[in-house]
Design an enzyme around this catalytic site. Structure first.
Site, PDB file in Angstrom:
ATOM      1  N   HIS A 189      53.033 -15.023 -44.521  1.00 42.70           N
ATOM      2  CA  HIS A 189      52.933 -13.550 -44.479  1.00 42.70           C
ATOM      3  C   HIS A 189      51.736 -13.044 -45.268  1.00 42.70           C
ATOM      4  O   HIS A 189      51.035 -12.137 -44.846  1.00 42.70           O
ATOM      5  CB  HIS A 189      54.180 -12.921 -45.088  1.00 42.70           C
ATOM      6  CG  HIS A 189      55.345 -12.924 -44.172  1.00 42.70           C
ATOM      7  ND1 HIS A 189      55.214 -12.971 -42.818  1.00 42.70           N
ATOM      8  CD2 HIS A 189      56.667 -12.864 -44.425  1.00 42.70           C
ATOM      9  CE1 HIS A 189      56.407 -12.955 -42.268  1.00 42.70           C
ATOM     10  NE2 HIS A 189      57.321 -12.890 -43.223  1.00 42.70           N
ATOM     11  N   GLU A 431      48.476 -26.066 -22.497  1.00 39.31           N
ATOM     12  CA  GLU A 431      48.559 -26.297 -23.939  1.00 39.31           C
ATOM     13  C   GLU A 431      49.143 -27.664 -24.276  1.00 39.31           C
ATOM     14  O   GLU A 431      49.312 -28.007 -25.438  1.00 39.31           O
ATOM     15  CB  GLU A 431      49.356 -25.183 -24.623  1.00 39.31           C
ATOM     16  CG  GLU A 431      50.705 -24.894 -24.001  1.00 39.31           C
ATOM     17  CD  GLU A 431      51.388 -23.676 -24.610  1.00 39.31           C
ATOM     18  OE1 GLU A 431      50.980 -23.220 -25.683  1.00 39.31           O
ATOM     19  OE2 GLU A 431      52.348 -23.193 -23.996  1.00 39.31           O
ATOM     20  N   ASP A 455      48.381 -24.968 -29.525  1.00 37.22           N
ATOM     21  CA  ASP A 455      49.223 -26.121 -29.224  1.00 37.22           C
ATOM     22  C   ASP A 455      48.401 -27.287 -28.698  1.00 37.22           C
ATOM     23  O   ASP A 455      48.661 -28.433 -29.047  1.00 37.22           O
ATOM     24  CB  ASP A 455      50.308 -25.734 -28.205  1.00 37.22           C
ATOM     25  CG  ASP A 455      51.484 -25.066 -28.899  1.00 37.22           C
ATOM     26  OD1 ASP A 455      51.905 -25.575 -29.944  1.00 37.22           O
ATOM     27  OD2 ASP A 455      51.957 -24.025 -28.413  1.00 37.22           O
ATOM     28  N   CYS A 502      43.759 -18.308 -24.842  1.00 37.65           N
ATOM     29  CA  CYS A 502      44.441 -17.343 -25.702  1.00 37.65           C
ATOM     30  C   CYS A 502      44.873 -17.928 -27.046  1.00 37.65           C
ATOM     31  O   CYS A 502      45.632 -17.310 -27.777  1.00 37.65           O
ATOM     32  CB  CYS A 502      45.636 -16.738 -24.973  1.00 37.65           C
ATOM     33  SG  CYS A 502      46.850 -17.962 -24.463  1.00 37.65           S
TER      34      CYS A 502
HETATM   35  C1  PEP Z   1      48.694 -21.493 -28.094  1.00 36.94           C
HETATM   36  O1  PEP Z   1      49.454 -22.462 -28.174  1.00 36.94           O
HETATM   37  O2  PEP Z   1      47.454 -21.574 -28.214  1.00 36.94           O
HETATM   38  C2  PEP Z   1      49.235 -20.131 -27.857  1.00 36.94           C
HETATM   39  C3  PEP Z   1      48.444 -19.108 -27.637  1.00 36.94           C
HETATM   40  O3  PEP Z   1      50.571 -19.987 -27.901  1.00 36.94           O
HETATM   41  P1  PEP Z   1      51.437 -19.886 -29.258  1.00 36.94           P
HETATM   42  O4  PEP Z   1      50.493 -19.750 -30.409  1.00 36.94           O
HETATM   43  O5  PEP Z   1      52.315 -18.701 -29.077  1.00 36.94           O
HETATM   44  O6  PEP Z   1      52.171 -21.191 -29.225  1.00 36.94           O
HETATM   45 MG    MG Z   2      51.488 -22.285 -27.516  1.00 36.98          MG
END
Ligand code: PEP
Ligand code: MG
Length: 581
Positions: A189, A431, A455, A502
């Protein structure tokens, strides 16, 4: 040159200044027997009410200074003040043993946080820290303790073992140059708040951090995750210059955040946001997002006693889609599992939750939950630019099953005579390394890919992203990860599909030339990263970016790739500086 400590960069930027050691006394309550337990119950209630009012004040202030998502930490903390199990335990202790409210509260909350810690789960360990934070607040009220034990008389770099969210925001913002902690991970946090407050932070610096003296001069490099001790003149000058450069770049970038990111040779690159709720979507628009590249729907399913109904989901998805107008919104179906528990799903504990029933694997087993979400999404997406994306796909069979579910949801809505998004585009997160390796097969069945490097890096490097001792190995700059990104983009483009990214990587301006050069179509990131990444893209030409990517892929390890991209960035900053002279 002086010594340096290295940790994990949790919030970018440079700070130079004196150390301030933040050591807060942990309050404890002695066992005191009382004559009138009723009066103690009343005192407890008064303290809980006052704590709730304080948390509301902190929430409002944080919302203003840092944003709604960060402020939500205090909303979650306030829920502990009403937790029926905890309150039941504390009130019965007062009643049955005739002890003071302070003692009963201290015992009850200690038991609660120890129980959460014993589950050995990073998410729950974070919740335990929240319980301890709230517990101390109420205890201070009950014991009439002055908690303003922080006397920051000059602007300083805050050095502490760890920081709770209350510590982080109750420190006078204008006096804090940076945060450095011995413990903690980049997703704690305190780290999230530091990022939102725009203050550099380095976490996991180890216990030698705590031997630093008050007033010692240091340089904090939030990008490199370094703390430089007693720097000499030369280093001070070098970092001072970098700090000035960064701050001028940020202001320039913010002034143009609503303009598109068009490269020097005229290619418009899509820059969109990762969001988790309505407040984030508002922030995304404020920072110039051209859409949403990842809506994490977990927020609707966690921290509650039962799954959200179809109607509740429709209302929330619709609010976000309406806010975004006709801009694209990529919604990811529920991505939970052993690492992000939802108690009402009654999931068995797993030894390796990241390698277990997560994401699509789980929703394929929870048919009703999955169908409800898919129907809600299709309904909310009617007359909007919605795309539905499945997380954690690792083989073709999972994707095919997910598509069968989606078709079933369409048919159910058709049978009910409901309006729904008929031509919604479908995608998957890439991922898991296996998905990247068979991208050409998967691309035949979907419209879009979004690469999840958070991931993808942890699975490629076999290093859990939540484990501070190996988290630095899960580095998306590693050539192994880059080759998987390259393969994914190439395979998708061959089939005429577009590809987004992302993971946090997309929001790192250092990675912009590399990702553009690999042919990425869409960059999706946390809203505040948008202005700087747009600016980095504007400085590039597609051809230069391709050369940069090609060269990066020949390098042997993550450090060399990062060092090379830094040299590229410095050269580009220099050129931009000259143009503005
Ligand atoms: C990722 O794995 O890059 C992703 C965007 O998903 P999360 O961070 O929610 O696992
Ligand atoms: Mg992910």
């Amino acid at each position: 040159m002086g010594e340096q400590l290295s940790g994990l960069g949790a919030s970018p930027g440079i700070a130079i200044g004196p150390v301030f050691r933040y050591e807060k006394q942990r309050l404890r309550a002695e066992k005191v027997f009382v004559e009138a337990p009723d009066a103690e119950q009343a005192a407890l209630q008064t303290a809980l009410d006052q704590a709730a009012a304080e948390l509301e004040e902190l929430r409002a202030r944080t919302a203003q200074e840092a944003g709604a998502e960060e402020a939500a930490i205090f909303e979650a903390q306030a829920l502990f003040l009403e937790d029926p199990e905890l309150l039941q335990q504390v009130t019965s202790l007062i009643e049955e043993e005739s002890v003071s409210a302070a003692y009963a509260w201290d015992q009850g909350t200690q038991y609660y946080s120890e129980m959460l810690r014993a589950l050995d789960d990073p998410y729950l360990a974070q919740r335990a820290l929240d319980v301890e934070d709230v517990a101390q607040r109420v205890l201070a009220i009950l014991q009439d303790e002055d908690r303003s034990d922080m006397r920051l008389l000059q602007r300083a770099v805050i050095v502490a073992q760890d920081l709770t969210p209350s510590d982080t925001v109750s420190l006078p913002k204008e006096m804090v140059l940076a945060f450095c902690t011995a413990e903690g991970g980049p997703t704690s946090h305190a780290a999230i708040l530091a990022k939102a407050l725009g203050v550099p932070a380095v976490v996991g610096l180890g216990s030698s951090l705590l031997t630093l003296e008050n007033g010692a001069q240091v340089i904090v490099d939030g990008d490199a995750g370094l703390l430089l001790l007693e720097p000499d003149e030369e280093l001070l000058q070098q970092y001072g210059e970098r700090r000035r450069e960064l701050s001028s770049l940020r202001s320039k970038a913010e002034a143009r955040s609503h303009e598109p990111a068009v490269t020097r040779d005229g290619v418009a690159v899509e820059v969109v946001a990762n969001v988790a709720n309505v407040a984030d979507a508002e922030e995304a628009l404020q920072y110039g997002a051209e859409g949403i590249g990842l809506l994490r729907t977990e927020f609707l399913f966690l921290n509650r006693d039962e799954a959200p109904s179809e109607e509740e989901q429709v209302a929330v998805y619709r609010e976000i889609l309406q806010l975004m107008g006709q801009r694209p919104v990529v919604v990811r179906t529920l991505d939970i599992g052993g690492d992000k528990p939802a108690p009402y799903l009654d999931l068995p504990a797993e030894d390796n939750p990241f390698l277990g029933q997560r994401g699509i694997r789980l929703t394929l087993c929870l048919e009703e939950l999955f169908q409800t979400q898919l129907r809600a999404l299709l309904r909310a997406g009617h007359s909007h630019n919605l795309k539905i994306m499945f997380p954690m796909v690792s083989n073709l069979n999972e994707l095919q099953q997910a598509l069968v579910h989606l078709q079933a949801a369409r048919e159910a809505l058709e049978a009910r005579g409901r309006a729904y998004a008929k031509d919604v585009e479908v995608g998957i997160m890439v991922e898991v390394p296996s998905a990247a390796l068979i991208a050409s097969v998967l691309a035949q069945h979907v419209d879009v890919f979004s690469i999840g490097t958070n991931d993808l890096a942890q699975y490629t490097m076999a290093a859990a992203r939540t484990n501070a001792s190996v988290a630095s190995l899960a580095n998306p700059f590693h050539p192994a990860v880059l080759h998987l990104i390259e393969m994914t983009i190439a395979a998708a483009h061959e089939q005429g599909r577009w590809v987004g990214l992302c993971g946090e990587f997309a929001g790192n301006p250092l990675a912009a030339p590399l990702l553009l050069g690999l042919g990425l179509d869409e960059f999706s990131m946390s809203p505040r990263a948008i202005p700087v990444v747009k600016e980095a893209l504007r400085r590039l030409s597609s051809e230069d970016a391709r050369d940069i990517a090609r060269h990066a892929l020949t390098l042997p390890d993550a450090d060399t790739v990062e060092a090379y991209l830094k040299s590229v960035q410095e050269a580009s900053n220099e050129r931009a500086g000259k143009c503005h002279q």
